[in-house]
Design a protein around this motif. Sequence first.
Motif, short mmCIF file in Angstrom:
data_model
loop_
_atom_site.label_atom_id
_atom_site.label_comp_id
_atom_site.label_asym_id
_atom_site.label_seq_id
_atom_site.Cartn_x
_atom_site.Cartn_y
_atom_site.Cartn_z
N MET A 1 0.86 -1.18 0.00
CA MET A 1 0.00 0.00 0.00
C MET A 1 0.89 1.23 0.00
O MET A 1 2.01 1.20 0.52
N THR A 2 0.42 2.31 -0.58
CA THR A 2 1.08 3.60 -0.41
C THR A 2 0.77 4.03 1.02
O THR A 2 -0.38 3.94 1.46
N THR A 3 1.78 4.46 1.75
CA THR A 3 1.57 4.77 3.17
C THR A 3 1.99 6.19 3.51
O THR A 3 2.87 6.77 2.88
N VAL A 4 1.32 6.73 4.53
CA VAL A 4 1.65 8.04 5.08
C VAL A 4 1.61 7.92 6.59
O VAL A 4 0.59 7.51 7.16
N LEU A 5 2.71 8.27 7.24
CA LEU A 5 2.74 8.31 8.70
C LEU A 5 2.19 9.67 9.12
O LEU A 5 2.77 10.71 8.81
N HIS A 6 1.05 9.65 9.81
CA HIS A 6 0.38 10.89 10.20
C HIS A 6 1.09 11.56 11.37
O HIS A 6 1.38 10.92 12.37
N HIS A 7 1.38 12.86 11.19
CA HIS A 7 1.92 13.68 12.28
C HIS A 7 0.93 14.78 12.63
O HIS A 7 0.68 15.05 13.80
N ASP A 8 0.40 15.44 11.63
CA ASP A 8 -0.61 16.48 11.81
C ASP A 8 -1.44 16.56 10.53
O ASP A 8 -1.01 16.12 9.48
N THR A 9 -2.62 17.12 10.65
CA THR A 9 -3.57 17.12 9.53
C THR A 9 -3.00 17.78 8.29
O THR A 9 -3.08 17.24 7.19
#
Length: 59
Positions: free
Chosen positions: A32-40
Amino acid sequence: MPACRRLDVDPTRTVFVDDAQIAVDGAAAVRMTTVLHHDTRSTIARVCLDNGVSAGFHQ
């Protein structure tokens, strides 16, 4: 991955966002393409950048 099966969606055509590195690593393992969330703001910008879409933020 169960959600992809349930929805009949190819994991390689999805974007997975989470604030837990272990969850992001698991999603990446199934391509999957992934994004580690830090802030909106930065998460939206990253998702848009990865998909060639303008985030549309204005100062």
